[in-house]
Design a protein around this motif. Sequence first.
Motif, short mmCIF file in Angstrom:
data_model
loop_
_atom_site.label_atom_id
_atom_site.label_comp_id
_atom_site.label_asym_id
_atom_site.label_seq_id
_atom_site.Cartn_x
_atom_site.Cartn_y
_atom_site.Cartn_z
N PRO A 128 0.70 115.12 33.06
CA PRO A 128 -0.62 115.43 33.61
C PRO A 128 -1.21 116.77 33.15
CG PRO A 128 0.76 114.53 35.32
CD PRO A 128 1.62 114.64 34.10
N THR A 129 -0.42 117.83 33.17
CA THR A 129 -0.97 119.13 32.79
C THR A 129 -1.33 119.16 31.31
OG1 THR A 129 0.42 120.11 34.47
CG2 THR A 129 -0.60 121.61 32.91
N PHE A 140 -4.50 117.28 30.66
CA PHE A 140 -5.69 118.03 31.02
C PHE A 140 -6.06 119.01 29.90
CE2 PHE A 140 -7.72 121.69 33.00
CZ PHE A 140 -8.75 121.06 33.68
N VAL A 141 -5.06 119.73 29.40
CA VAL A 141 -5.30 120.72 28.34
C VAL A 141 -5.82 120.00 27.09
CG1 VAL A 141 -4.21 122.40 26.82
CG2 VAL A 141 -3.62 122.36 29.24
N VAL A 176 -3.21 109.92 26.98
CA VAL A 176 -2.89 109.18 28.21
C VAL A 176 -1.39 109.20 28.48
CG1 VAL A 176 -2.88 106.89 29.26
CG2 VAL A 176 -4.89 107.67 28.07
N SER A 178 0.74 111.57 27.82
CA SER A 178 1.40 112.85 28.04
C SER A 178 1.39 113.23 29.52
CB SER A 178 0.74 113.94 27.19
OG SER A 178 -0.64 113.77 27.13
#
Lengths: 381, 315, 308
Positions: free
Chosen positions: C122-123, C126-127, C118, C120
Motif C-alpha cells: 500500500p505505501t 501510493f508513492v 496494483v 505493490s
Amino acid sequence: MSDTLDHSDRPWLDPDTAPFIKVDGITKKFGGFTAVDQVDLEIFRGELFSLLGASGCGKTTLLRILAGLETPTSGKVWIDGVDITQLPAYERPVNMMFQSYALFPHMNVAQNVAYGLKRDGIPKEEIVQRVGQMLTMVELSGFSKRKPHQLSGGERQRVALARALVKRPKVLLLDEPLAALDKRLREQTQFELMRIQEQLGVTFIVVTHDQEEAMTLSTRIAVMNEGRFIQIGPPTELYENPDNRFIASFIGSVNLFAGHTLTRNNDLYTIALNKHDLQCQIEHTQHLDNGSPIWVAVRPEKITLSTTPLAGEGLNQLMGTVDDIAYTGNLSTYRVKTQSGDIVEVTHPNQSRSRGSQLIADWDDTVYLHWTSADSVLLSE
Amino acid sequence: MGKKPSVFLFSMLCFGLAFLYIPMAMLVVYSFNYSKLVPVWGGFSIRWYRVLFESEEIWSALMLSLKIALLNATFATVLGTLAGLALARIGRFKGRTLFTGMITAPLVMPEVITGLSLLLLFISLNSIIGWPSERGMTTITIAHITFSMAYVAIIIRARLAGIGQHLEEAAQDLGGKPFRVLLDITLPLLAPALVAGWLLAFTLSLDDLVIASFVSGPGANTLPMLIYSRVRLGLRPDINALATIIILVVAVGVFIAGWLLLRQQQQRDRDLQIATTDNSDLSGLNDKDHHSHDRSGDIPQHQVDTGTPERPSRR
Amino acid sequence: MEPALPHRMTRLARKLQFSLNGVIIAIPFYWLLIFFLVPFVIIFKISVAESLIASPPFSPLFDIAHNGALSVHLVFDNYAYLWEDSLYIKTYVNSIRISTISTVLCLLLGYPIAYAIVRSAPTTRFVLLMLIILPFWTSFLLRIYAWMGLLADQGTINNILIYLGLINRPIRLMYSEFAVHIGIVYSYLPFMILPLYANMEKLDHTIHEAAADLGARPFTTFLTVTLPLTIPGITAGSLLVFIPATGEFVIPDLLGGGNVLMIGRVLYNEFNANHDWPVASAVAIVLLLVLVIPMMLYQHIQSKETNG
C-alpha cells in the motif's frame, strides 16, 4: 468411548494408519509477525477437519499454505506421501473454496465450473459431462448460463463448491464456507456439505471462526490461537474434556470456579474451591502437587436448579439468588449470584409450553445449584 | 496485501519511471549549463536564471498567467461544485442527459476545437452585443473556466458518491433545512475534493497553450504562449531555467501534499488496527460471554478491507 | 390554532428545496450552454458560410433582405473543398494512424506499470501513483520541450550515441513521426495508467488465486482472467489517449515539424496563418465527426462506471 479395535471411523486413534496430509513444523512469518508458529498436524483420508479460531489466529494462513498460495517460512507439507511444499498452487492436487467465492465475474456458471478442467486439458465432451454432473449434485442444473451477479449468495456458494470439486481434488480446502450466508441458509448448507463430503469421500479441511459450525461439521477440530494449536480432537472431546480454560470457554459456555488441590488418590483429586465452601472429588490424569491452583469447569446445562436444598452422594451444591433470566425459546438461562458474588450460569430446557410453569424460580428468589463431580472437569491451566 | 511484482513487471515499472523522469532531469541539468547551445556542456553556471529573472516579458506573462489561473480556479471550483452536486445529489431533472454530456465532453474534446469554437463565439458576441470588445485576460479566463469546471465536477461527483448520502439524510432528519445541510454537512465533507479541484483547475489553466492562443487577442501573452513562441525557434537555456523552477515548485507541492495524505492514511490504518484489536480481545479468556464467538469482531474489519461491503454482489 | 400552518410551511420548505436545486443546476447548466454548446452551433454555422476577405472573414448565414424576408445561405463548398484537396483526407487518415499507434504503445507500456503498482504494498503503491501523477502537474509544453533537447541533431541522445561510438554522425530523431510518437506516449502515459489502475484495483485479488488454485499458470491466469476483466480500463485509457492525441497540435508542431501531418496543426494553421475561418470550421466539424464515436463510447463507459 469403548476400547473397540475397529478404528475405521476414527483413524486418528489407530497408530497403523498413515496420515493423508502431514504438516511438519510449519512456520509462517510476515515481517516481524508470526502468523503460524511451528505447527504439526496429521489429517486422515476422508476426514472433515476444521481449523477453528478467532480472526487473526493463523488458521487462514495455514489453509493458504496447504493450497500453495503462501510459502511457509519453514516446515514441510506432505499430501498422500508426496512432499508438496515447493509445488505452486496450480500444480497441487488440492482445490480451495474461497471465502469470497472468487467466482470469475465475466464467466457464466458453467464456464466457471469448467475453468479448472480446461486447464488440465481434459477433452471437451468429458468437461461438459463432468460439469453437468457437478451442477446436478449442487442442484444448479438450470443455472449454467447465468453470470455470478445473477445468483443469490447461497447459489454462488454452491457454484464455488462445484468449481472446486469438479477437479476431483485429493483435498478440498474451504475458507469460511458459510460465513457469507444468513443463519437459516447456513444451517441447511452445513448438512448439504456433509452429504456431499460423504458422497464423494474427499478430505475436507474447513477454516471457520464459528464454533457451532465446526462442532456440527467436523470429524475433528483443531483450535488455534496466536499461530499455535491449543487442542485437537473430535467435537465431543473438545466440549466434554477440554484441556484448558481457553478451550473450555472458547467452545460453548462454561462456569469456571478457581480452587486448589488438597489430596490425591490415584487419579482422583480432592479439591476445594477458593471462594465457596465446597469440596469435591474429580478425576484428572495429570500429576498435580497438593495445593496446586486449579479450576473446576462446569457447563451450564449440567447444573440443575432447585428452590430447596438437595442431598446426594457426590452432589455439589451452592446457594445463590436469581439475578437474571434470559428466555431463548428452547432454553431459559438463569444467571445466579452466589454468596461470594460470582455469577453462575445455568440453562434449563423449556419442556412445557406455558411460560409460568417453566420458571423454576423467579427474579431474586433464593435457589440451590447442583451438579455431580463426574460432570465437572478439573483444569490445571 | 499485493503479491510481489514479478521481474518483468518490476523492470517495466523502472523503465516507465525512467522514461517519465529522465527528460525532466535533463531539463534541470542543462539549465545550469553555461553554454548558450543547450546540449553542449560549457560548465556550471546560473547565468540563465539571471537572464530569466531580468526578462520583463517573462514576468508580465507569468503575472498574467497567475491572475488567470487564480480567477479560473476559484470560479471553476464554484461552478464545478454546483455541477457535481447536481449530478450526484439531484436525481432527475429536465435536460439531465444534455447536462451530463456537456460536463464530460470538455474532458475529451480536442483543444483545437474548444479553442476555435470559443473564439468564434466571442467574435459573434462582439458583433451582436458589442462584448467582448477586445480579447485578452477575460476571454482566456472564461475559456479556462469552461473546460476546467468539468474536471472539478468529476472530482466532486466522485467524492459525493464516495461519502454517500446518509450523513445528509441524518442532518435532515435532525431538522436541518436544505441550505443548512449543504453548508454544515455537504461542503465540509467535500473539503478535500474542493482543494483538489481548485489545484487541478489552477494547474490546467497555467498549463494551457492551445485554447489561450485561440481566444487571446493582441498583446495578451500568457506564460505558455510566450514559452511556445520561444521554443518553436529552438532550444533556449533560459527556458530550461524556467522549467527547472516550475519542476521544483511542483515537486515540493506534490511532496508536501503526498506526505500529508500518507500520514493521514497511516493514522487511519493505526486507528483501525487499535479498534480491531480491542474487538478481538473479547474472544480470548472471557469466561461467560455468550457473544464472544460470534462474528461481531470480524465484520467491521472485513468491511474496511474491501471498501464496499456489497461489492461481491455487484459484479 | 392554525392547522394549515405546518402544511404551508412544509410546502414552503419544499419550494425552497426546489429553488435551491434549481439554482444548483441552472448556474453551471447555462454557463456550459453559452460557452460550450452554443460555440459548436456557431462553428457549424461558419463552416457552411462563404469565406470573404473581410472582418469577420465569412459571409453572414442569416440575412434580413430588403423586403424583410429571411434568407439562409448554406454553402457546403468548404466541405467539398476538404474532400477535393487530398491533403486534408491524407491528414485525417494520418492523424488517426499516428494516434492509434501511439495509443497502442501507451497501452503496452502503461498496462504492466499499472499492474505493477496494483501489486505493490500500500505505501509503495501510493508513492508510485504520486510519481506517475507528478509530471502531469508540471508544464505539458515544457515536457515536450525536454524531448526537443533529447532528440535534436546535437541533442543528448545523439551526443551519447556518438560518445559511445555507436554512430559517427547524428541520426535524425527530431521532426519525424518517431518523435511525435514519443511525445504522445510521454505526455499521455498517466492518462493510460490511471484508468487501468482504477480498474485493476477494484478487482477481487482472490480471483487470481482461484485461477491458480484451479490449475492456471500465471500467464494463463493473465489471459483468461486479468485481461478480460480489465477491458473497461483498457478501453477508457485508450480513449483518453486516442481522442486528444488525434487532435493534438503542440506535439506535431514542436516534434514533428513540417514532416508530420496532423489535423490539429492543419486546423491551427488554416485559422492563424491562412485566416480561412470557414475552412477551419469545416476541418473542426469533420474532426468532431471522426471523434464522435470514440467520445460517445467514453461517455458510455463513464456513465456505466458511476451508475453501477
